[in-house]
Scaffold this motif. Sequence first.
Motif, short mmCIF file in Angstrom:
data_model
loop_
_atom_site.label_atom_id
_atom_site.label_comp_id
_atom_site.label_asym_id
_atom_site.label_seq_id
_atom_site.Cartn_x
_atom_site.Cartn_y
_atom_site.Cartn_z
N ALA A 1 0.52 -2.65 5.88
CA ALA A 1 -0.64 -2.64 6.76
C ALA A 1 -1.83 -1.95 6.10
O ALA A 1 -1.67 -1.18 5.14
CB ALA A 1 -0.29 -1.94 8.06
N GLU A 2 -3.01 -2.22 6.60
CA GLU A 2 -4.19 -1.51 6.14
C GLU A 2 -4.13 -0.07 6.66
O GLU A 2 -3.70 0.16 7.79
CB GLU A 2 -5.46 -2.20 6.63
CG GLU A 2 -5.68 -3.59 6.05
CD GLU A 2 -5.76 -3.56 4.53
OE1 GLU A 2 -6.50 -2.70 4.00
OE2 GLU A 2 -5.08 -4.38 3.87
N VAL A 3 -4.57 0.87 5.84
CA VAL A 3 -4.44 2.29 6.18
C VAL A 3 -5.82 2.91 6.37
O VAL A 3 -6.72 2.71 5.54
CB VAL A 3 -3.67 3.04 5.07
CG1 VAL A 3 -3.59 4.53 5.41
CG2 VAL A 3 -2.29 2.46 4.88
N ASP A 4 -5.97 3.65 7.45
CA ASP A 4 -7.19 4.42 7.69
C ASP A 4 -6.96 5.83 7.14
O ASP A 4 -6.34 6.67 7.79
CB ASP A 4 -7.49 4.46 9.19
CG ASP A 4 -8.77 5.21 9.52
OD1 ASP A 4 -9.41 5.75 8.58
OD2 ASP A 4 -9.12 5.29 10.71
N ASN B 1 0.83 -1.21 0.00
CA ASN B 1 0.00 0.00 0.00
C ASN B 1 0.87 1.26 0.00
O ASN B 1 1.96 1.28 0.55
CB ASN B 1 -0.92 0.02 1.23
CG ASN B 1 -1.87 -1.15 1.25
OD1 ASN B 1 -2.46 -1.49 0.21
ND2 ASN B 1 -2.02 -1.79 2.40
N ARG B 2 0.33 2.29 -0.62
CA ARG B 2 1.05 3.57 -0.70
C ARG B 2 0.10 4.69 -0.28
O ARG B 2 -1.01 4.82 -0.82
CB ARG B 2 1.58 3.80 -2.10
CG ARG B 2 2.08 5.21 -2.38
CD ARG B 2 2.98 5.26 -3.59
NE ARG B 2 4.28 4.64 -3.29
CZ ARG B 2 5.33 4.69 -4.12
NH1 ARG B 2 5.22 5.30 -5.29
NH2 ARG B 2 6.47 4.13 -3.78
N VAL B 3 0.57 5.51 0.64
CA VAL B 3 -0.21 6.66 1.11
C VAL B 3 0.45 7.93 0.58
O VAL B 3 1.64 8.16 0.80
CB VAL B 3 -0.27 6.70 2.66
CG1 VAL B 3 -1.23 7.81 3.11
CG2 VAL B 3 -0.69 5.36 3.22
N CYS B 4 -0.33 8.73 -0.12
CA CYS B 4 0.18 9.98 -0.70
C CYS B 4 -0.51 11.14 0.00
O CYS B 4 -1.74 11.23 0.01
CB CYS B 4 -0.12 10.02 -2.20
SG CYS B 4 0.50 8.58 -3.11
N VAL B 5 0.30 12.03 0.59
CA VAL B 5 -0.26 13.08 1.45
C VAL B 5 0.23 14.45 0.99
O VAL B 5 1.44 14.73 0.99
CB VAL B 5 0.15 12.86 2.92
CG1 VAL B 5 -0.54 13.90 3.81
CG2 VAL B 5 -0.20 11.45 3.38
N ILE B 6 -0.71 15.31 0.65
CA ILE B 6 -0.41 16.71 0.35
C ILE B 6 -0.84 17.52 1.57
O ILE B 6 -1.96 17.38 2.07
CB ILE B 6 -1.16 17.19 -0.90
CG1 ILE B 6 -0.72 16.40 -2.12
CG2 ILE B 6 -0.93 18.69 -1.12
CD1 ILE B 6 -1.57 16.66 -3.36
N ARG C 1 -4.40 10.17 -0.49
CA ARG C 1 -4.78 9.11 -1.44
C ARG C 1 -4.10 7.83 -0.97
O ARG C 1 -2.91 7.85 -0.62
CB ARG C 1 -4.31 9.43 -2.85
CG ARG C 1 -4.91 10.68 -3.45
CD ARG C 1 -4.24 11.03 -4.78
NE ARG C 1 -4.42 9.97 -5.76
CZ ARG C 1 -3.46 9.53 -6.57
NH1 ARG C 1 -2.23 10.01 -6.47
NH2 ARG C 1 -3.71 8.59 -7.45
N VAL C 2 -4.83 6.73 -1.00
CA VAL C 2 -4.26 5.44 -0.67
C VAL C 2 -4.30 4.56 -1.92
O VAL C 2 -5.37 4.31 -2.48
CB VAL C 2 -5.02 4.75 0.49
CG1 VAL C 2 -4.39 3.39 0.78
CG2 VAL C 2 -5.00 5.62 1.74
#
Length: 379
Positions: free
Chosen positions: A358-361, A317-322, A375-376
């Motif tokens: 891991a699963e992302v909230d 999983n990839r979490v993209c944060v602005i 964005r996940v």
Amino acid sequence: MYHVKTMNKISKIGLAQLDDRFEISDSMEHEDAILVRSSKLHDYDFPAELQCIARAGAGVNNIPLDRAAEAGVVVFNTPGANANGVKELAIAALLMASRKLSQGITWVKEQSAAGADIAAVVEKGKSAYVGPEIMGKTLGVVGLGAIGVLVANAARALGMDVVGYDPFLSVKNALSLDPAVQVVATQDELFAQADYITLHLPMLPSTKHTVNETSLASMKDGVRIINLARGELVDDDALEAALASGKVAAYVTDFPNSKVAAMEGVVAIPHLGASTPESEDNCAMMAARQVKDYLDNGNIVNSVNLPVLTMAWAAKNRVCVISKGADAAAVLAAVPGVAASASNTRGDYAYAIIDTDAEVDAAAVSAVPGVIRVRVLSK
């Protein structure tokens, strides 16, 4: 399925870079991405789903960059994709500025329409269109980006002496320059030396009216100016006075307006710099690839309003944060089991890529103060 809206006619070769997971239409609603050329988006209402805008070209004056950044919408451009097309037009502009080619051609057409004996009148009238050769003259290139470097090198190949100015000259472009090009420290040095000046810089508050009454006074008498970048780089009133006095012998522009086009000594081109099939294909391909990479992988390349950042996948999983003003540690802490992360900033904005198995909230990450968009993605 991703939804892509085209705001202008976009090259089919470019659109072919997007596979069947991308639905493309010029009437798309709730779009994830926009592909645009010259359409003005300043009054366009961004849908909540919009993730990115890709300009198939270099200039982005038609896009509200600040509003896009505030909404977490990445704006891409395609620097260098149309560079060769503009370079070739710049060489043509050099010759048109010198040899009065367009004026002479128009005169011959007028004589023909009037029923004149063309073979006879051209020998008598051609002296009005005499102009100097460019070989051995000095060309000043203001802006040594992708286009400016190509123009400088081509001018050297044509036998011109070349001086260049760019306070933001990159190592890559410096290494690409012909060694004989003299890079000067100030615009005034360039203006004082140049017989011809060509502008290749973006239109910003700091560059507006680069050519003005003061800078014109520092130039050689009879200077010839080429502007294939943006019309607002030149002060029209100062230009008009300089053409009337002979300070400027010729002005060639790819961004004419009604006032400039009517001035004596102006060659007005109808914005043809990147209007080649090759340029349109190259720009569209680069724009589409950048949209695809961002939507699929979160990678940001050639953004003009948010940080640039790319990272190879390190987990499922990839979490993209602005974010703007968010605590970077708090953002990381909201993602469990971090396997790898990277971040970058641009002005007040930050962008982070965080990989985890891991699963992302997403809601927990969004709740961090200062986070604009999360964005996940999953492999």
